[in-house]
Design a protein around this motif. Structure first.
Motif, mmCIF file in Angstrom:
data_model
loop_
_atom_site.group_PDB
_atom_site.id
_atom_site.type_symbol
_atom_site.label_atom_id
_atom_site.label_comp_id
_atom_site.label_asym_id
_atom_site.label_seq_id
_atom_site.Cartn_x
_atom_site.Cartn_y
_atom_site.Cartn_z
ATOM 1 N N SER A 80 11.456 3.487 39.965
ATOM 2 C CA SER A 80 12.556 2.574 39.636
ATOM 3 C C SER A 80 12.106 1.576 38.581
ATOM 4 N N HIS A 81 13.062 1.094 37.821
ATOM 5 C CA HIS A 81 12.775 -0.055 36.942
ATOM 6 C C HIS A 81 13.320 -1.308 37.615
ATOM 7 N N LYS A 82 12.858 -2.471 37.177
ATOM 8 C CA LYS A 82 13.332 -3.708 37.796
ATOM 9 C C LYS A 82 14.771 -3.994 37.378
ATOM 10 N N ASP A 83 15.456 -4.786 38.176
ATOM 11 C CA ASP A 83 16.811 -5.213 37.843
ATOM 12 C C ASP A 83 16.706 -6.312 36.791
ATOM 13 N N ASN A 84 17.076 -5.974 35.565
ATOM 14 C CA ASN A 84 16.871 -6.906 34.449
ATOM 15 C C ASN A 84 17.830 -8.092 34.464
ATOM 16 N N PHE A 85 18.914 -7.991 35.232
ATOM 17 C CA PHE A 85 19.820 -9.127 35.412
ATOM 18 C C PHE A 85 19.099 -10.235 36.179
ATOM 19 N N TYR A 86 18.529 -9.879 37.311
ATOM 20 C CA TYR A 86 17.839 -10.886 38.129
ATOM 21 C C TYR A 86 16.533 -11.341 37.469
ATOM 22 N N HIS A 87 15.862 -10.419 36.781
ATOM 23 C CA HIS A 87 14.640 -10.812 36.045
ATOM 24 C C HIS A 87 14.981 -11.868 34.990
ATOM 25 N N THR A 88 16.055 -11.637 34.233
ATOM 26 C CA THR A 88 16.439 -12.576 33.172
ATOM 27 C C THR A 88 16.771 -13.946 33.742
ATOM 28 N N LEU A 89 17.481 -13.970 34.871
ATOM 29 C CA LEU A 89 17.822 -15.259 35.490
ATOM 30 C C LEU A 89 16.581 -15.977 35.998
ATOM 31 N N GLU A 90 15.607 -15.210 36.467
ATOM 32 C CA GLU A 90 14.351 -15.824 36.911
ATOM 33 C C GLU A 90 13.611 -16.443 35.721
ATOM 34 N N VAL A 91 13.618 -15.727 34.593
ATOM 35 C CA VAL A 91 12.988 -16.254 33.369
ATOM 36 C C VAL A 91 13.678 -17.555 32.952
ATOM 37 N N LEU A 92 15.009 -17.551 32.968
ATOM 38 C CA LEU A 92 15.769 -18.746 32.576
ATOM 39 C C LEU A 92 15.460 -19.922 33.499
ATOM 40 N N ASP A 93 15.470 -19.689 34.805
ATOM 41 C CA ASP A 93 15.151 -20.769 35.761
ATOM 42 C C ASP A 93 13.734 -21.290 35.554
ATOM 43 N N GLN A 94 12.790 -20.377 35.281
ATOM 44 C CA GLN A 94 11.394 -20.793 35.090
ATOM 45 C C GLN A 94 11.203 -21.590 33.799
ATOM 46 N N LEU A 95 12.069 -21.347 32.827
ATOM 47 C CA LEU A 95 11.972 -22.067 31.553
ATOM 48 C C LEU A 95 12.484 -23.500 31.670
ATOM 49 N N VAL A 96 13.467 -23.712 32.553
ATOM 50 C CA VAL A 96 14.185 -24.995 32.638
ATOM 51 C C VAL A 96 13.266 -26.219 32.695
#
Length: 473
Positions: A250-266
C-alpha cells in the motif's frame, strides 16, 4: 458585563441613544470574544432605527472621525482610537433561491439576532443607560460557547440554503475555536453543499485562507472533506485521499499526510504562502502514481508535475497569479531536494545548486522539508531531522564561502558576444551555462578573473578565438 464596555466609544453611544430613547446594542463577534477571553478591535452596533444616523451623531460627538456610509446596505463605519465600529439598523431578511443577497426590511432586535449565522454570534449587550451591559441571549449562545458547539439560531437547512457561505464559516469557526459543529447543523451542511456554487470563489477562498492560517488547519480540511464541500471547492486536494493496495503493498494516504505536514509547519511559519506550499507539495501524486513490479508504488516527478499544476489551481480558486504563486511553485518544485541531500553525503556542489535554485527562499524551503517528515518511526524521524541540521550547517558554510544565493555569473552574454565577435546564437547560452555550472560545481571560484579565463577556455573548445578586449569590472 459593564466592565467590558469601558472604552469611551460605548459611553458616547450610550449617551446618544439614551437621550433619543433608542434601543442600541453591541452584537456579534465582539461580545462572543469577551466570553472567549479574546481581544477584538471590530465592533458591530445595531440600533432599532437608522444605523447611518446614529453613526453620524456618534462621529460628531467623538471629534468628527470620517464616517464611511454604505447606503445600499444601510450601514456606516467609523474608526475611533483603536477600534473600527460598524453601525446598522436592526433588520429582518428574506432570500431568493438564486442569490445570497437578502431582501431587507426594518426589524426588531430579535429579528436581527435570528438572521445571525450562529448562536455564538447572536449575543447582544445593551447600550441604553437603563440596562447598560445587560446580555440578551435568546438562542442559548452562552450555553453553546460553554459547550464549544457551533449551531444556527434558526433551522440550519434554511440558514445554509439562504446564505451558503455560512457553511464555510461554520467550518472556519470550528477550526479556529476548536469547537464541534452540532450534528443537526453538520447534516444540514451535507444536504446543502451544492448550494456553495452560488458563492463567489473570492468569498470561498477568503474563508479557506482563514482555515489555512488557523492553529490546526487539518480540523477544517477534514470537516470540508467529510461534508462533501472539499470535492466541490478544491477537487485536486480531494483526489489525494485514499490508499491503494497491490500485491499486498500500500501507499500512504496523501490527504492525511499533507494535513500532517501542514499542521507540523504551523508552529514555525505564519506565512500563508508557505502553508499553501505545504498543501500543494504532493498535489500531483494522484497524476503520477504508478505501481512498478519489484519496487512498489512510485510518484516519479510529482514535484515537476505539481509545479505545473499550481497556476491552474490558483486561477480556479481565485488566488493571486503573481510572485506569491511563483513562490508556491518554487516550493513545490524544490521540496524534495533537501530530503535527498539529507539522505546522502552532503557535497558542496549539491548545496551550491540548492542555494542557487532556492535563492532567498532557502530558509522557507527548509521549514517545509522538515515539516514533511511524518514517519511513525521515531528513530527515522530523528535521523532525518539530524541530517537536516547538517544540511543547514552546510548551507551556511557554503553561502559564506561562495556567495551563491541569488548570484549572477560574473560574465554576461554581452561580454561573450564582444569577446568572440558573435551574433546572437545558442553558443552564447551554452558558454553562460558552462560558467554557471563550473561555479556551482566548485570547478572555479565565484570570481570574475576565474570566470573570464574559463569563458576563454570553453570558447576555444568550441572553436572560437577571442577578438575583443577584456573588460575590467
Amino acid at each position: 458585563m459593564k466592565e467590558h464596555l469601558k472604552h469611551p466609544i460605548f459611553s458616547i453611544i450610550s449617551e446618544i441613544v439614551t437621550k433619543e430613547n433608542l434601543e442600541s446594542y453591541v452584537i456579534g463577534g465582539f461580545v462572543r470574544d469577551i466570553f472567549l477571553n479574546r481581544g477584538s478591535k471590530d465592533i458591530d452596533v445595531v440600533v432599532i432605527g437608522s444605523g447611518i444616523d446614529l453613526a453620524q451623531k456618534v462621529a460628531a460627538k467623538a471629534g468628527n472621525p470620517k464616517v464611511s456610509i454604505f447606503k445600499n446596505f444601510g450601514t456606516a463605519m467609523l474608526k475611533f482610537k483603536d477600534l473600527e465600529i460598524e453601525f446598522v439598523g436592526a433588520r429582518k431578511e428574506s432570500y431568493n433561491r438564486d442569490s445570497r443577497k437578502p431582501i431587507v426590511e426594518n426589524g426588531s432586535l430579535e429579528d436581527d439576532q435570528k438572521r445571525r449565522d450562529f448562536t455564538i454570534n447572536a449575543l447582544a449587550l445593551s447600550l441604553h443607560k437603563d440596562n447598560f451591559g445587560e446580555l440578551l441571549d435568546p438562542f442559548g449562545g452562552i450555553d453553546d460557547l460553554n459547550s464549544k458547539i457551533i449551531k444556527t439560531p434558526m433551522d440550519p437547512m434554511i440558514t445554509f440554503s439562504d446564505d451558503p457561505l455560512r457553511m464555510m464559516r461554520a467550518i472556519r469557526f470550528a477550526t479556529q475555536l476548536n469547537f464541534k459543529i452540532s450534528d443537526v447543523t453538520f447534516n444540514a451542511i451535507k444536504e446543502n453543499k451544492e448550494r456553495i456554487h452560488i458563492i463567489s470563489k473570492e468569498r470561498i477562498i477568503e474563508e479557506l485562507n482563514k482555515i489555512v492560517m488557523s492553529a490546526k488547519p487539518s480540523i477544517g480540511f477534514k470537516l470540508l472533506e467529510e461534508c462533501g464541500l472539499l470535492k466541490i471547492i478544491f477537487p485536486e486536494f480531494q483526489r489525494l485521499k485514499g490508499r491503494e493496495t497491490r500485491n499486498g503493498i500500500s501507499h500512504k494516504d496523501n490527504f492525511y499526510h499533507t494535513l500532517e505536514v501542514l499542521d507540523q509547519l504551523v508552529p514555525y511559519s505564519d506565512n500563508l504562502w508557505l502553508r499553501w506550499s505545504a498543501l500543494l507539495h504532493d498535489i500531483a501524486k494522484p497524476n503520477t502514481k504508478k505501481f512498478v513490479k519489484g519496487i512498489g508504488w512510485t510518484f516519479h516527478a510529482h514535484n515537476f508535475v505539481g509545479e505545473k499544476m499550481v497556476p491552474r489551481i490558483f486561477k480556479n480558486m481565485k488566488l493571486p497569479l503573481n510572485e506569491k504563486m511563483k513562490f508556491v511553485q518554487k516550493m513545490v518544485l524544490l521540496h524534495m531536494r533537501p530530503i535527498v541531500l539529507a539522505q546522502e553525503e552532503v557535497t558542496d556542489s549539491a548545496v551550491r545548486r540548492l542555494l542557487f535554485d532556492a535563492g532567498d527562499d532557502i530558509d522557507e524551503l527548509m521549514k517545509l522539508c522538515e515539516a514533511d517528515i511524518t514517519s511513525k518511526n521515531e528513530e527515522k524521524v530523528k535521523r532525518f531531522l539530524d541530517n537536516f541540521q547538517l544540511v543547514r550547517k552546510k548551507l551556511k558554510e557554503v553561502e559564506e564561502k561562495d556567495a551563491v544565493r541569488n548570484f549572477q555569473p560574473p560574465i554576461d552574454g554581452q561580454e561573450i558576444i564582444d569577446t568572440f565577435n558573435l551574433s546572437p546564437c545558442k553558443t552564447i547560452g551554452d558558454i553562460k551555462v558552462a560558467i554557471k555550472d563550473a561555479i556551482l560545481d566548485g570547478i572555479i571560484p565565484n570570481e570574475r578573473e576565474a570566470a573570464y579565463d574559463y569563458m576563454i577556455k570553453k570558447g576555444k573548445e568550441l572553436g572560437l578565438e577571442p577578438v575583443g578586449k577584456k573588460k575590467n569590472n
